[in-house]
Design a protein around this motif. Sequence first.
Motif, mmCIF file in Angstrom:
data_model
loop_
_atom_site.group_PDB
_atom_site.id
_atom_site.type_symbol
_atom_site.label_atom_id
_atom_site.label_comp_id
_atom_site.label_asym_id
_atom_site.label_seq_id
_atom_site.Cartn_x
_atom_site.Cartn_y
_atom_site.Cartn_z
ATOM 1 N N ARG A 204 0.866 -1.183 0.000
ATOM 2 C CA ARG A 204 0.000 0.000 0.000
ATOM 3 C C ARG A 204 0.900 1.228 0.000
ATOM 4 N NH1 ARG A 204 -4.869 0.966 3.649
ATOM 5 N NH2 ARG A 204 -4.767 2.687 2.186
ATOM 6 N N ASP A 205 0.502 2.241 -0.749
ATOM 7 C CA ASP A 205 1.389 3.403 -0.892
ATOM 8 C C ASP A 205 1.741 4.062 0.448
ATOM 9 O OD1 ASP A 205 -1.102 4.566 -0.465
ATOM 10 O OD2 ASP A 205 -0.869 6.070 -2.052
ATOM 11 N N ASP A 206 0.760 4.105 1.360
ATOM 12 C CA ASP A 206 0.992 4.778 2.649
ATOM 13 C C ASP A 206 2.093 4.096 3.472
ATOM 14 O OD1 ASP A 206 -1.996 6.219 2.765
ATOM 15 O OD2 ASP A 206 -1.915 4.238 1.831
ATOM 16 N N ASP A 207 2.295 2.807 3.226
ATOM 17 C CA ASP A 207 3.281 2.053 4.017
ATOM 18 C C ASP A 207 4.697 2.140 3.449
ATOM 19 O OD1 ASP A 207 1.166 1.243 5.587
ATOM 20 O OD2 ASP A 207 0.850 -0.623 4.470
ATOM 21 N N ILE A 208 4.803 2.592 2.203
ATOM 22 C CA ILE A 208 6.114 2.545 1.529
ATOM 23 C C ILE A 208 7.203 3.362 2.256
ATOM 24 C CG2 ILE A 208 7.324 3.152 -0.630
ATOM 25 C CD1 ILE A 208 4.864 2.011 -2.141
ATOM 26 N N PRO A 209 6.920 4.623 2.671
ATOM 27 C CA PRO A 209 7.983 5.381 3.357
ATOM 28 C C PRO A 209 8.526 4.674 4.607
ATOM 29 C CG PRO A 209 6.256 6.864 2.658
ATOM 30 C CD PRO A 209 5.736 5.480 2.422
ATOM 31 N N GLN A 210 7.628 4.084 5.398
ATOM 32 C CA GLN A 210 8.071 3.384 6.609
ATOM 33 C C GLN A 210 8.977 2.193 6.268
ATOM 34 O OE1 GLN A 210 6.878 3.960 10.200
ATOM 35 N NE2 GLN A 210 8.876 2.968 10.208
ATOM 36 N N TYR A 211 8.575 1.416 5.286
ATOM 37 C CA TYR A 211 9.375 0.258 4.878
ATOM 38 C C TYR A 211 10.757 0.691 4.380
ATOM 39 C CZ TYR A 211 5.691 -3.272 5.295
ATOM 40 O OH TYR A 211 4.755 -4.139 5.777
ATOM 41 N N VAL A 212 10.788 1.825 3.677
ATOM 42 C CA VAL A 212 12.075 2.303 3.151
ATOM 43 C C VAL A 212 12.939 2.847 4.296
ATOM 44 C CG1 VAL A 212 13.174 4.016 1.637
ATOM 45 C CG2 VAL A 212 11.199 2.710 0.815
ATOM 46 N N GLU A 213 12.310 3.545 5.234
ATOM 47 C CA GLU A 213 13.078 4.044 6.386
ATOM 48 C C GLU A 213 13.674 2.872 7.166
ATOM 49 O OE1 GLU A 213 11.903 7.405 9.412
ATOM 50 O OE2 GLU A 213 11.628 5.478 10.398
ATOM 51 N N ASP A 214 12.883 1.839 7.376
ATOM 52 C CA ASP A 214 13.344 0.675 8.146
ATOM 53 C C ASP A 214 14.338 -0.198 7.388
ATOM 54 O OD1 ASP A 214 11.652 1.484 10.090
ATOM 55 O OD2 ASP A 214 10.086 0.007 9.676
ATOM 56 N N GLY A 215 14.423 0.005 6.074
ATOM 57 C CA GLY A 215 15.352 -0.808 5.287
ATOM 58 C C GLY A 215 14.767 -2.157 4.867
ATOM 59 N N VAL A 216 13.468 -2.364 5.115
ATOM 60 C CA VAL A 216 12.808 -3.578 4.616
ATOM 61 C C VAL A 216 12.833 -3.509 3.084
ATOM 62 C CG1 VAL A 216 10.652 -4.887 4.565
ATOM 63 C CG2 VAL A 216 11.342 -3.700 6.648
ATOM 64 N N ALA A 217 12.604 -2.298 2.557
ATOM 65 C CA ALA A 217 12.842 -2.027 1.134
ATOM 66 C C ALA A 217 13.968 -1.001 1.075
ATOM 67 C CB ALA A 217 11.591 -1.490 0.473
ATOM 68 N N ASP A 218 14.801 -1.071 0.024
ATOM 69 C CA ASP A 218 15.889 -0.083 -0.109
ATOM 70 C C ASP A 218 15.383 1.203 -0.742
ATOM 71 O OD1 ASP A 218 17.968 -1.909 0.754
ATOM 72 O OD2 ASP A 218 17.648 -2.942 -1.162
ATOM 73 N N ILE A 219 14.484 1.031 -1.725
ATOM 74 C CA ILE A 219 13.938 2.197 -2.426
ATOM 75 C C ILE A 219 12.436 1.983 -2.633
ATOM 76 C CG2 ILE A 219 16.109 2.704 -3.620
ATOM 77 C CD1 ILE A 219 14.937 1.448 -6.142
ATOM 78 N N GLY A 220 11.755 3.040 -3.075
ATOM 79 C CA GLY A 220 10.322 2.908 -3.309
ATOM 80 C C GLY A 220 9.834 3.965 -4.276
ATOM 81 N N ILE A 221 8.668 3.711 -4.859
ATOM 82 C CA ILE A 221 8.032 4.708 -5.716
ATOM 83 C C ILE A 221 6.721 5.114 -5.052
ATOM 84 C CG2 ILE A 221 6.939 5.174 -7.951
ATOM 85 C CD1 ILE A 221 8.917 3.267 -9.242
ATOM 86 N N VAL A 222 6.600 6.427 -4.784
ATOM 87 C CA VAL A 222 5.451 6.910 -4.010
ATOM 88 C C VAL A 222 5.212 8.386 -4.334
ATOM 89 C CG1 VAL A 222 6.803 7.583 -1.969
ATOM 90 C CG2 VAL A 222 4.514 6.698 -1.654
ATOM 91 N N GLY A 223 3.982 8.869 -4.077
ATOM 92 C CA GLY A 223 3.688 10.280 -4.325
ATOM 93 C C GLY A 223 4.381 11.178 -3.302
ATOM 94 N N GLU A 224 4.769 12.373 -3.755
ATOM 95 C CA GLU A 224 5.405 13.329 -2.825
ATOM 96 C C GLU A 224 4.471 13.684 -1.674
ATOM 97 O OE1 GLU A 224 6.190 16.057 -6.110
ATOM 98 O OE2 GLU A 224 8.139 16.422 -5.191
ATOM 99 N N ASN A 225 3.156 13.635 -1.952
ATOM 100 C CA ASN A 225 2.173 13.909 -0.904
ATOM 101 C C ASN A 225 2.311 12.912 0.254
ATOM 102 O OD1 ASN A 225 1.200 12.331 -3.249
ATOM 103 N ND2 ASN A 225 -0.549 11.875 -1.948
ATOM 104 N N ILE A 226 2.560 11.652 -0.091
ATOM 105 C CA ILE A 226 2.718 10.629 0.952
ATOM 106 C C ILE A 226 4.064 10.806 1.666
ATOM 107 C CG2 ILE A 226 2.889 8.135 1.381
ATOM 108 C CD1 ILE A 226 0.100 8.806 0.611
ATOM 109 N N VAL A 227 5.091 11.180 0.901
ATOM 110 C CA VAL A 227 6.404 11.425 1.521
ATOM 111 C C VAL A 227 6.270 12.526 2.569
ATOM 112 C CG1 VAL A 227 8.800 12.154 1.125
ATOM 113 C CG2 VAL A 227 7.636 10.726 -0.579
ATOM 114 N N ALA A 228 5.577 13.619 2.191
ATOM 115 C CA ALA A 228 5.441 14.755 3.115
ATOM 116 C C ALA A 228 4.563 14.391 4.305
ATOM 117 C CB ALA A 228 4.855 15.952 2.371
ATOM 118 N N GLU A 229 3.483 13.670 4.069
ATOM 119 C CA GLU A 229 2.533 13.382 5.145
ATOM 120 C C GLU A 229 3.107 12.378 6.148
ATOM 121 O OE1 GLU A 229 -0.204 14.941 5.837
ATOM 122 O OE2 GLU A 229 -0.934 13.630 7.417
ATOM 123 N N THR A 230 3.869 11.394 5.661
ATOM 124 C CA THR A 230 4.375 10.375 6.587
ATOM 125 C C THR A 230 5.636 10.853 7.313
ATOM 126 O OG1 THR A 230 5.482 9.321 4.714
ATOM 127 C CG2 THR A 230 3.404 8.355 5.429
#
Length: 286
Positions: free
Chosen positions: A52-78
């Motif tokens: 789910r797009d909302d979860d991508i920033p958290q997964y990338v921060e934690d290193g579960v994923a190295d990179i991700g594709i997501v809207g800037e709106n989600i980057v700013a909100e999370t």
Amino acid sequence: MKQKLKIAIQKSGRLNEDSIRLLKECGIGFSNGLNKLKAEAQNFPLEVFFLRDDDIPQYVEDGVADIGIVGENIVAETDKKIKVVERLGFGKCRLSIAVPKGMKYKGLSDLEGKRIATTYSIILSRFLKKNKINAELHEISGSVEIAPGIGLADAICDLVSSGSTLFMNGLKEAEVIMRSEAVMVANKNLGKEQDAILEKLLFRIQAVKQAKNNKYILLNAPNKNLEAICKILPGMKSPTILPLAEKGWSSVHSVLNEDDFWEIIEKLKAKGAQGILVVPIEKMIL
Ligand code: PRT
Ligand code: ZN
């Protein structure tokens, strides 16, 4: 074992297809069957996670994923500790405040004391604070656009692209808070090998992006106007000129930017260019 780069993309929704297309255009193939959580690329050291797009920033921060594709709106909100490494040019929208069509809206101060419904409370409260507006935020999880109609709020703050959702709900756009598009985000502490794979991937993405913004142009020009025509064409270095079988004429090849495309075509015609062909470019390596 050889290291792989793990990328998180949206499982389904507005960014899913374009994210997959972008990777395919970079020559990276993988099977993306329904209900799959994970796929391995066949010809590139990449592992794809569908989330789910909302979860991508958290997964990338934690290193579960190295990179991700997501809207800037989600980057700013999370608001996670991740970095944006590339803007991708799709999923464009804006986060806006909208008010009922009948409301006389003159400026931000009209929002003072009002109730605003949103799913973007972090970005919205930051915006209101910066502009010294006191409003009451109602955080809701979906269908924000119906909030004023059912008396839950006086205004909303939501994503807009065509504006038809606002229109259908009797609302009008009052303020644009941020503009957004899909971006590539990355973990801040990538390992050396992951970093090298990311570099390779970004190189390919940039080639695909460049190609989309440019067109290959071929035309026939009378030799007496060649100099004037070459001046009009920007090109990567300088245009290629080949003699035509017909005396006094040449074939000119160059690359044009999409932005000033029509203007240049008109100037070329005015200088006697004929048989103009414009061809899409698949990849462009500068
Ligand atoms: O299931 P998951 O959580 O992954 O998906 P989602 O439902 O949360 O997100 P999704 O697929 O709707 O959107 C993913 C991303 O696409 C967003 O985070 C934005 O970055 C981007 N995007 C681009 C949009 C829109 N355009 C958009 N128009 N996201 C949502 N909308 C919605 C908006 O919320 C409103 O309901 O579309 C409606 C408005 O559209 P118009 O065309 O009527 O103005
Ligand atoms: Zn979502």
